[in-house]
Structures are given as structure tokens and as C-alpha cells.
Enzyme design. Sequence first.
Site, PDB file in Angstrom:
ATOM      1  NE  ARG A 212      41.613  26.789  33.715  1.00 18.11           N
ATOM      2  CZ  ARG A 212      41.957  27.237  34.920  1.00 18.11           C
ATOM      3  NH1 ARG A 212      41.120  28.003  35.604  1.00 18.11           N
ATOM      4  NH2 ARG A 212      43.120  26.929  35.452  1.00 18.11           N
ATOM      5  CG  PHE A 228      31.378  34.656  39.675  1.00 18.53           C
ATOM      6  CD1 PHE A 228      31.132  35.718  40.540  1.00 18.53           C
ATOM      7  CD2 PHE A 228      30.352  33.750  39.447  1.00 18.53           C
ATOM      8  CE1 PHE A 228      29.900  35.859  41.168  1.00 18.53           C
ATOM      9  CE2 PHE A 228      29.123  33.883  40.063  1.00 18.53           C
ATOM     10  CZ  PHE A 228      28.888  34.946  40.923  1.00 18.53           C
ATOM     11  CG  ASP A 250      34.926  39.177  37.538  1.00 17.44           C
ATOM     12  OD1 ASP A 250      35.322  38.009  37.744  1.00 17.44           O
ATOM     13  OD2 ASP A 250      34.952  40.062  38.416  1.00 17.44           O
ATOM     14  CG  ASP A 297      35.049  28.965  39.604  1.00 16.80           C
ATOM     15  OD1 ASP A 297      34.879  28.510  40.746  1.00 16.80           O
ATOM     16  OD2 ASP A 297      36.180  29.137  39.095  1.00 16.80           O
ATOM     17  CB  CYS A 337      36.489  27.514  45.922  1.00 19.38           C
ATOM     18  SG  CYS A 337      36.155  29.278  46.096  1.00 19.38           S
TER      19      CYS A 337
END
Length: 393
Positions: A212, A228, A250, A297, A337
Site C-alpha cells: 500500500r 476488490f 467491490d 488484489d 494470495c
Amino acid sequence: MITIRLKKKKEESLHRFHPWVFSGAIEQMDGQPEEGDWVRVESFQHEFLGVGQYQIGSIAVRIFSWEDREIDDAFLRERIQVAFNLRKDLGLIRGNENNAYRLIHGEGDYLPGLVVDVYAHTAVMQAHTAGMHYLRRRLAEALVAVAGADIQHVYYKSETTLPYKADLDPVNGYLIGGEGNTDIAIENGLKFHVDWLKGQKTGFFVDQRENRALVEKYAKGKNVLNMFCYTGGFSVYAMRGGANRVASVDVSAQAISLTSRNMELNFPDDPRHEAVCEDAFSYLAKMGDQYDLIILDPPAFAKHKKVLHNALQGYRRLNAAALEKIRPGGILFTFSCSQVVTKDDFRCAVFSAAAQARRRVRILRQLHQPEDHPIDIYHPEGEYLKGLVLYVE
């Protein structure tokens, strides 16, 4: 303590300090341990190998100690103390400048099956094994004893992380404190509401802190799209970095509400920000070429190897959609992730997306999880977050 004896030559991974014993490696047990029991592990030749927690499943034992010792409250407190001291040394516990960090990262902090994230004075604990579930109250007491005034509340959140076959029926809730708790997390001087009661994971993705901050560095004068967005972390950093405008997207209305609240905490009534509740692919399909910095992300596309192929196709589709629309000279931050997706897998999916979009793309940086998510060098499975910063011509 029950002793588990391994088959011939199955001790080699433990000699390399890998902390997992798989069920197929077990020759015999001198009793039947209950899930979560402490067990001794020895080789076929009766050589002591380690002490760990037993569980039902493919990973039968997670090793806690390579010494033949009792795993008592003093042991647990010692491990937590070492982890806490490391975060202090790393400069992550800085009062009004930074009080959001991961305190315990499972095998990376030699406490397999346990995750603890701290937000201000609240520690949010997640157990991923039955053994850690049974220890939850002792662990909560140890956390408070080690951290002192830095941790005043311990919230247990493991309803979705424990193995369902264990039939543990866990209930989320405070183990210590909680009454009137309105803690606000501070990360690098920025403020965030964290929904540890109903939010994803422990309520906030502290693993993206350094990434970030990197977005903030690139954001000046740019039109930024944060896909997201969840809590809006990347968006808030982009605003502080001097972005021209920022869109947070989102599919979850709850996430958009939390993003808006976090934006108000830091940049009240700032017209540069827009929050959009919409599906990612729908938004990407119709957005045009208005953005020159895009962050992708997404949640984990693959939680086990059986869906790896479909996950890689999902990453390819998502990145191709962004690469087709991003302005020339734009910057794309893209992440995975999913633990079962390797760095090479992910890079290949993004390569395929670039080829599909027919764009010239250069890798500026390769990203990963931060220092409060350490990886035991003998346990490479602990490395899960991977990302790329791309320059798109």
C-alpha cells in the site's frame, strides 16, 4: 505423551526441520491420541525427532519443538515474547504512528496453526488447528501477559478457519476485554476501522502494508482504480499520495460501506474518491481507458490444488481485462494470495494476459508479504503472497 513412530526413511524431512508430519509417513502409535494432543515423534530406529500437536487429516503432526520437552504455558509465553520482541525491533509498534501488525504468523513464528493480528489494543486470534482451539484461553492470557498495556482485548475468530471434520463447533467472541471496544487501527499514520466481528480474515489485510505504501509513491497525479477494495486500504494510501481521483470497487456492499467510512476518517468530504458496488469483471468491461494506475488484489482464487487450473485461468482473465483498458504508460499492481499458486504460476498467468491484451509490459517490481509475516526457511509453504508492479506501454 503418546509416541508416534515413522516409517523407514520418513524422518528425512524432519532432519531438515520441516515442521509437518504427514499421515502416510506414520508406521505406528503407542496409543490413540485425541485431536490436539501433544505427541512425541521418533524415527523408525527410535531416534527422537520432535514434539508436536496431533490432528486428523493429511498433516498428522505439526512440530512445535525439536527438543524433547513439555509444551506448557511457559513455552507458549516464550514463543509469543520472541514474536513480540521481533515486531518491536522491526519498528511496527509505534503508538500513534503504527499499531496494526501481525504478531503471530503460524509456522513462521514457530506456533503452527495460530494467527494473531493486532489492531491498536485489540488482538484478533485465529486458530487453524484443533490443538490451538483448545489452547485459546491460555494463549489469550499469554498475549496480554507479554504485551502488557499494548493488548487489552483478545477476540477469538475461528468459526471459518478450523477443520470442519474436527466437529469443534467454535464460537467467535472476546476471550479478554471487549466491553465498549472501539479501537481504530493506525497504519503508517493512516486510520482504519477494522471489522473483526464480521469482516474477512481477522478484519484487515495487514500483509499489504508495504505494498500500500508503494502505491502511495506511484499515485501522484494519477487516476487510480482499486479493484476488490474491501476496506479501501490501497485507496486511502493513493489519496495521501496525491492521486487525481480514486475509484474503489467491490461486489460487497458491506466492503463499500467500510471503505467509505475509512475514507471519511482520513479524507472527509474529499471529492476525489468514488466508491462503487459492482462485480469486478462487469466494471472492467465497461470502464474505458480512464485509469493509469490499477490495483488488482482479489480474494484467493485457489485454496487447494484441485482448482489450480481454474484459478490460473481466472488470474489470466482478470489481468487481461485490466491490461486491455489501462492507459499507455500506466502502472498495474497485481496480486495473488493463493498459497497453492507459485510465483512462477502467477507470473506465467500474467504473461499470458499481457500477450492476450497485446500490450508491451515490463516488470518494475516483484512483491511479497511483509516482515511481520516471516517465512521459516525450512517451511517454504509459508510464502503465499506474491505480486507484480507492471509498466504498461
